[in-house]
Design a protein around this motif. Structure first.
Motif, PDB file in Angstrom:
ATOM      1  N   THR A  17       9.786   6.108   1.020  1.00 30.03           N
ATOM      2  CA  THR A  17       8.596   6.475   1.646  1.00 30.03           C
ATOM      3  C   THR A  17       8.976   7.879   2.665  1.00 30.03           C
ATOM      4  O   THR A  17       8.087   8.802   2.768  1.00 30.03           O
ATOM      5  CB  THR A  17       8.055   5.201   2.536  1.00 30.03           C
ATOM      6  OG1 THR A  17       7.757   4.312   1.400  1.00 30.03           O
ATOM      7  CG2 THR A  17       6.714   5.876   3.098  1.00 30.03           C
ATOM      8  N   ARG A  38      -1.644   6.265  -0.343  1.00 31.45           N
ATOM      9  CA  ARG A  38      -0.637   5.595   0.413  1.00 31.45           C
ATOM     10  C   ARG A  38      -1.067   5.868   1.935  1.00 31.45           C
ATOM     11  O   ARG A  38      -0.902   7.024   2.347  1.00 31.45           O
ATOM     12  CB  ARG A  38       0.797   5.979  -0.006  1.00 31.45           C
ATOM     13  CG  ARG A  38       0.907   5.810  -1.504  1.00 31.45           C
ATOM     14  CD  ARG A  38       2.089   6.772  -2.171  1.00 31.45           C
ATOM     15  NE  ARG A  38       3.406   6.163  -1.344  1.00 31.45           N
ATOM     16  CZ  ARG A  38       4.450   6.863  -1.564  1.00 31.45           C
ATOM     17  NH1 ARG A  38       4.483   8.121  -2.311  1.00 31.45           N
ATOM     18  NH2 ARG A  38       5.567   6.425  -1.258  1.00 31.45           N
ATOM     19  N   THR A  57      -5.959  11.953  -2.006  1.00 32.26           N
ATOM     20  CA  THR A  57      -5.211  10.828  -1.781  1.00 32.26           C
ATOM     21  C   THR A  57      -4.894  10.805  -0.324  1.00 32.26           C
ATOM     22  O   THR A  57      -4.107   9.951   0.303  1.00 32.26           O
ATOM     23  CB  THR A  57      -3.941  10.995  -2.413  1.00 32.26           C
ATOM     24  OG1 THR A  57      -3.410  12.473  -1.937  1.00 32.26           O
ATOM     25  CG2 THR A  57      -3.896  11.235  -3.925  1.00 32.26           C
ATOM     26  N   THR A  95      -1.422  -0.944   7.921  1.00 32.44           N
ATOM     27  CA  THR A  95      -0.474  -1.480   6.953  1.00 32.44           C
ATOM     28  C   THR A  95       0.272  -2.765   7.875  1.00 32.44           C
ATOM     29  O   THR A  95      -0.112  -2.813   9.063  1.00 32.44           O
ATOM     30  CB  THR A  95       0.630  -0.445   6.629  1.00 32.44           C
ATOM     31  OG1 THR A  95       1.022   0.252   8.053  1.00 32.44           O
ATOM     32  CG2 THR A  95       0.162   0.676   5.645  1.00 32.44           C
ATOM     33  N   LEU A 110       0.681  -1.156   0.045  1.00 35.00           N
ATOM     34  CA  LEU A 110       0.140  -0.033   0.104  1.00 35.00           C
ATOM     35  C   LEU A 110       0.670   1.205  -0.002  1.00 35.00           C
ATOM     36  O   LEU A 110       0.562   2.387  -0.716  1.00 35.00           O
ATOM     37  CB  LEU A 110      -0.946  -0.075   1.207  1.00 35.00           C
ATOM     38  CG  LEU A 110      -1.907  -1.241   1.282  1.00 35.00           C
ATOM     39  CD1 LEU A 110      -2.937  -0.848   2.413  1.00 35.00           C
ATOM     40  CD2 LEU A 110      -2.965  -0.785  -0.100  1.00 35.00           C
ATOM     41  N   ASP A 111       1.955   1.328   0.671  1.00 33.22           N
ATOM     42  CA  ASP A 111       2.880   2.519   0.669  1.00 33.22           C
ATOM     43  C   ASP A 111       3.785   2.473  -0.609  1.00 33.22           C
ATOM     44  O   ASP A 111       4.609   3.387  -0.931  1.00 33.22           O
ATOM     45  CB  ASP A 111       3.650   2.405   2.080  1.00 33.22           C
ATOM     46  CG  ASP A 111       3.008   3.083   3.040  1.00 33.22           C
ATOM     47  OD1 ASP A 111       1.898   3.693   2.954  1.00 33.22           O
ATOM     48  OD2 ASP A 111       3.451   2.551   4.354  1.00 33.22           O
ATOM     49  N   HIS A 112       3.720   1.566  -1.359  1.00 28.17           N
ATOM     50  CA  HIS A 112       4.485   1.188  -2.561  1.00 28.17           C
ATOM     51  C   HIS A 112       4.009   2.081  -3.839  1.00 28.17           C
ATOM     52  O   HIS A 112       4.358   3.165  -3.894  1.00 28.17           O
ATOM     53  CB  HIS A 112       4.928  -0.319  -2.771  1.00 28.17           C
ATOM     54  CG  HIS A 112       5.816  -0.357  -3.945  1.00 28.17           C
ATOM     55  ND1 HIS A 112       6.376  -1.581  -4.214  1.00 28.17           N
ATOM     56  CD2 HIS A 112       6.527   0.591  -4.573  1.00 28.17           C
ATOM     57  CE1 HIS A 112       7.412  -1.430  -5.287  1.00 28.17           C
ATOM     58  NE2 HIS A 112       7.420  -0.411  -5.485  1.00 28.17           N
ATOM     59  N   GLN A 113       2.894   1.423  -4.218  1.00 33.19           N
ATOM     60  CA  GLN A 113       2.077   1.962  -5.286  1.00 33.19           C
ATOM     61  C   GLN A 113       2.879   2.518  -6.644  1.00 33.19           C
ATOM     62  O   GLN A 113       2.731   3.274  -7.125  1.00 33.19           O
ATOM     63  CB  GLN A 113       1.454   3.140  -4.876  1.00 33.19           C
ATOM     64  CG  GLN A 113       0.191   2.680  -3.732  1.00 33.19           C
ATOM     65  CD  GLN A 113      -0.691   2.072  -4.304  1.00 33.19           C
ATOM     66  OE1 GLN A 113      -0.774   1.527  -5.346  1.00 33.19           O
ATOM     67  NE2 GLN A 113      -1.824   1.867  -3.485  1.00 33.19           N
ATOM     68  N   ARG A 115       2.826   7.101  -8.148  1.00 34.93           N
ATOM     69  CA  ARG A 115       2.720   7.059  -6.737  1.00 34.93           C
ATOM     70  C   ARG A 115       2.182   8.274  -5.890  1.00 34.93           C
ATOM     71  O   ARG A 115       1.417   7.844  -5.035  1.00 34.93           O
ATOM     72  CB  ARG A 115       3.866   6.597  -6.082  1.00 34.93           C
ATOM     73  CG  ARG A 115       5.162   7.693  -5.746  1.00 34.93           C
ATOM     74  CD  ARG A 115       6.311   6.983  -4.978  1.00 34.93           C
ATOM     75  NE  ARG A 115       7.253   8.104  -4.773  1.00 34.93           N
ATOM     76  CZ  ARG A 115       8.194   8.479  -5.437  1.00 34.93           C
ATOM     77  NH1 ARG A 115       8.296   7.946  -6.667  1.00 34.93           N
ATOM     78  NH2 ARG A 115       9.295   9.375  -4.955  1.00 34.93           N
ATOM     79  N   ARG A 154      -1.700   8.314  -5.861  1.00 38.48           N
ATOM     80  CA  ARG A 154      -2.437   7.142  -5.327  1.00 38.48           C
ATOM     81  C   ARG A 154      -2.543   7.344  -3.935  1.00 38.48           C
ATOM     82  O   ARG A 154      -1.798   7.980  -3.268  1.00 38.48           O
ATOM     83  CB  ARG A 154      -1.907   5.944  -5.766  1.00 38.48           C
ATOM     84  CG  ARG A 154      -1.906   5.638  -7.203  1.00 38.48           C
ATOM     85  CD  ARG A 154      -1.277   4.269  -7.635  1.00 38.48           C
ATOM     86  NE  ARG A 154      -1.548   3.868  -9.032  1.00 38.48           N
ATOM     87  CZ  ARG A 154      -1.048   3.073  -9.780  1.00 38.48           C
ATOM     88  NH1 ARG A 154      -0.144   2.113  -8.846  1.00 38.48           N
ATOM     89  NH2 ARG A 154      -1.136   2.714 -11.002  1.00 38.48           N
TER      90      ARG A 154
END
Length: 530
Positions: A58, A27, A145, A113, A13-16, A22, A25
C-alpha cells in the motif's frame, strides 16, 4: 501550513487484491491522495504488525500516486482488535509520542478504514484533542477511483445549531442551580454561570464559603442533582456537618471503624466516605474538622483510599468533595487549626456566596420562591396583597433590615406571615407585626454599650494615649467599623458591608484592601478584632 493525514490501514478496503486489478478499484487511503484540491504533505499509516506485507504494498502504491508526500508507518500490536481498552491504549500511546505541531500543520484523522473499535478510538482521541485536528471521511464514487472526501470539524462551537443547544443546556443548568429563581445580582449570576461549567466538567473539590444562611447546603444539593441528571455521578449525596463531629466519633463517622475499635463499637461501620463512593460528599463547616481527620481526608481526596478506625487494611472510595465553611480558612491555617496542604487541595474551585444584604436586587424573586415553597408544603396558595408586599419590600431593603441569618431569616419571616395569613392573603397588619418582630430579633444582637458609648469599644483595642488623640467624630466612625468587623465572617465580608454604595461605583472593587488600610491607620488588623 502543511497538511498531515493520520489513518489506519484497511485490511479489506485498501487490499482489493494484490494483482493489477487493485489499481482500478477504490482504495480509501490511496483515494485521499488523488484529490488535487487536497494536497497531502505527510501521511501517517497505522497498521498491525501482522499486516506488514499489505502495508508495504500500500505504501509503495501511495508513493507512486503522490511522490512529494512524506510517508510514515506506525506499527501497533494489540492481540485482540476488538478489545476496546487495548486498542485505545496503543493508539493513545501513538498520540503521546508523535510530535504534533498545530502551528505549522493541519491534521486530519481518516476514520473510514480500520475496525469499528479503532475508528471509535480515533474519534475519541481527536474529540479529546489528543490529536489536534479534524476528522476525514471518505467514500467511493461511481466515477473513478479517487472517491469523495468530507471534512468533519469537531469544534462544535462552529455549528450554530449545536452551539445554541449547548448554550440552552447551560442556561437550563444555571436555572437549576439557582432553584428556578430569576436572580439579577451580576456577581451571583456570574458565580453560578462558572459553577455550572465546573460542576459538569470537573470532579475536583469545590469549596463554598459565606456566612451562615447564604445557601451553601442548598447549592451543594443542586450541584449533586445537576451532576446526577447529566450522568456525572451514579452514587448518592452524603451530607455531614463537621461541627457535630468530635473525637473518636469524627473518625468513625467519616472513615468507618471495625468491630471492637473502641468501647461501644459492637459492629463494623462503613463510614460516610465509603457511602459516598461514586457520588458526592458534602462536608459542611469543614473548618471545624480536627487536624487528624483533616490529614486522613487529604489522603482520601488525593489517593481515593483511607484506613477505617481500628483497622490495618485500606479501603477505597471514589467520591467528589464539596466543602462548605463560614470560616476564614486562611486565618485558621495561620492559627494552626487547619492544614495548609488540605486548604491548597480544596481551594481549586472556591466560590464565596454573597449574603442577602449584598443581593437586595434578588430579594423580590426569593420572596416569591419562599411563597411557592410554602404553598407546596401546605397545599394552598398564599400571597401578599399589593400594599403589604410594597411595605415588606421597602423595609427589607433598609439598613435596619440586617438579615443576619441571610436566607434563613427570610424563610422564617415568610413562613410566619404565610402561616398566619387568613384566606391565603398576607396583609399590612401581618407585615407590620413581622417587621416589629424582626427589629426586636436583630436588635437583640446589638451591644447596648457598644452602641451608646463608642469609647468603651475602642478601649478594648486601643491604648488610652492613642485614644486621647482621636477626635470624637473619628471615634464614632472607628467604633462602627470595629462592630462590623466583629460580626463579619471575613475581611471581604466586612468591606462589602462598609463600602456597600461606593463599591458599586468603581470598576474594580477592592473592599478588603480599603478596609485593611483604614485599620492600619490605627495600628489594627482584622484578625485582632475578630
Amino acid at each position: 501550513m502543511k497538511t498531515t493525514v493520520i489513518g489506519i490501514l484497511g485490511s479489506r478496503l485498501d487490499h482489493q487484491g494484490l494483482g493489477k486489478r487493485r489499481h482500478s478499484r477504490w482504495r480509501p487511503s490511496l483515494g485521499i491522495l488523488m484529490h488535487p484540491d487536497f494536497p497531502v504533505d505527510e501521511f501517517v499509516l497505522i497498521h498491525h504488525a501482522d499486516e506488514a506485507e499489505l502495508a508495504g504494498i500500500t505504501l509503495r502504491d501511495m508513493r507512486t500516486i503522490s511522490p512529494t508526500t512524506h510517508f510514515t508507518a506506525h506499527v501497533v500490536n494489540y492481540s485482540n482488535p476488538w478489545d476496546f481498552g487495548e486498542v485505545y491504549s496503543q493508539l493513545h500511546d501513538f498520540t503521546r509520542h508523535y510530535r504534533f505541531d498545530p502551528e505549522q500543520n493541519h491534521y486530519y484523522v481518516h476514520i473510514t478504514t480500520g475496525t469499528h473499535v479503532a475508528q471509535i478510538c480515533l474519534f475519541l482521541l481527536t474529540e479529546a484533542n489528543y490529536i489536534p485536528g479534524k476528522l476525514l471521511q471518505t467514500s467511493p464514487s461511481k466515477e473513478g477511483t479517487q472517491g469523495t472526501l468530507q471534512i468533519i470539524d469537531l469544534d462544535l462551537s462552529r455549528y450554530d445549531q449545536i452551539a445554541s443547544r449547548f448554550e440552552r443546556e447551560a442556561q437550563e443548568g444555571m436555572a437549576y442551580l439557582k432553584g428556578g429563581i430569576d436572580t439579577r445580582n451580576p456577581a451571583f449570576n456570574a458565580l453560578i454561570a462558572q459553577l455550572e461549567q465546573v460542576s459538569i466538567r470537573s470532579a475536583a473539590p469545590i469549596l463554598l464559603t459565606g456566612a451562615t444562611g447564604v445557601g451553601k447546603s442548598r447549592l451543594a444539593k443542586r450541584i449533586y442533582a445537576l451532576k446526577k441528571q447529566r450522568g456525572q455521578v451514579s452514587g448518592k449525596l452524603v451530607e455531614v456537618n463537621c461541627a457535630t463531629l468530635r473525637g473518636d466519633n469524627a473518625m468513625s463517622a467519616l472513615f468507618g471503624h471495625v468491630k471492637g475499635a473502641f468501647t461501644g463499637a459492637l459492629t463494623a461501620r462503613s463510614g460516610l466516605l465509603r457511602e459516598a463512593d461514586k457520588g458526592l460528599l458534602f462536608l459542611d463547616e469543614i473548618g471545624e474538622l480536627g487536624l487528624d481527620e483533616q490529614a486522613m481526608l487529604l489522603r482520601a481526596i488525593e489517593d481515593k483510599v483511607f484506613t477505617p478506625f481500628g483497622s490495618d487494611k485500606e479501603t477505597s472510595s471514589d467520591f467528589q468533595l464539596i466543602a462548605g465553611t463560614n470560616r476564614d480558612l486562611f486565618q485558621r491555617v495561620r492559627d494552626g487549626k487547619f492544614r495548609e496542604d488540605l486548604l491548597a487541595r480544596i481551594n481549586l474551585w472556591t466560590y464565596e456566596l454573597p449574603g442577602l444584604r449584598h443581593r437586595l436586587e434578588d430579594l423580590e424573586a426569593n420572596i416569591e420562591y419562599e411563597l411557592q415553597q410554602f404553598t407546596r408544603k401546605v397545599g394552598h396558595k398564599v400571597s401578599f396583597n399589593k400594599a403589604a408586599r410594597e411595605q415588606y419590600l421597602a423595609f427589607a431593603q433598609t439598613p435596619a433590615a440586617t438579615w443576619r441569618a441571610n436566607f434563613r431569616d427570610l424563610n422564617s419571616s415568610i413562613t410566619r406571615m404565610a402561616t398566619l395569613a387568613n384566606g391565603g392573603r398576607i396583609t399590612e397588619e401581618s407585615v407590620t407585626e413581622e417587621i416589629r418582630r424582626l427589629r426586636y430579633d436583630w436588635g437583640s444582637f446589638q451591644s447596648v454599650t457598644g452602641n451608646n458609648d463608642p469609647n468603651a469599644m475602642l478601649r478594648e483595642v486601643l491604648a488610652e494615649e492613642v485614644l486621647a488623640n482621636i477626635d470624637h467624630f473619628d471615634r464614632v466612625q472607628l467604633a462602627e467599623v470595629i462592630r462590623v468587623c466583629r460580626t463579619a465572617k471575613s475581611l471581604a465580608d466586612a468591606g462589602r458591608t462598609l463600602f456597600n454604595i461606593s463599591r458599586t461605583q468603581r470598576s474594580s472593587a477592592n473592599d478588603s484592601h480599603r478596609l485593611r488600610v483604614y485599620l492600619q491607620k490605627y495600628g489594627l488588623t482584622f484578625g485582632e478584632l475578630q
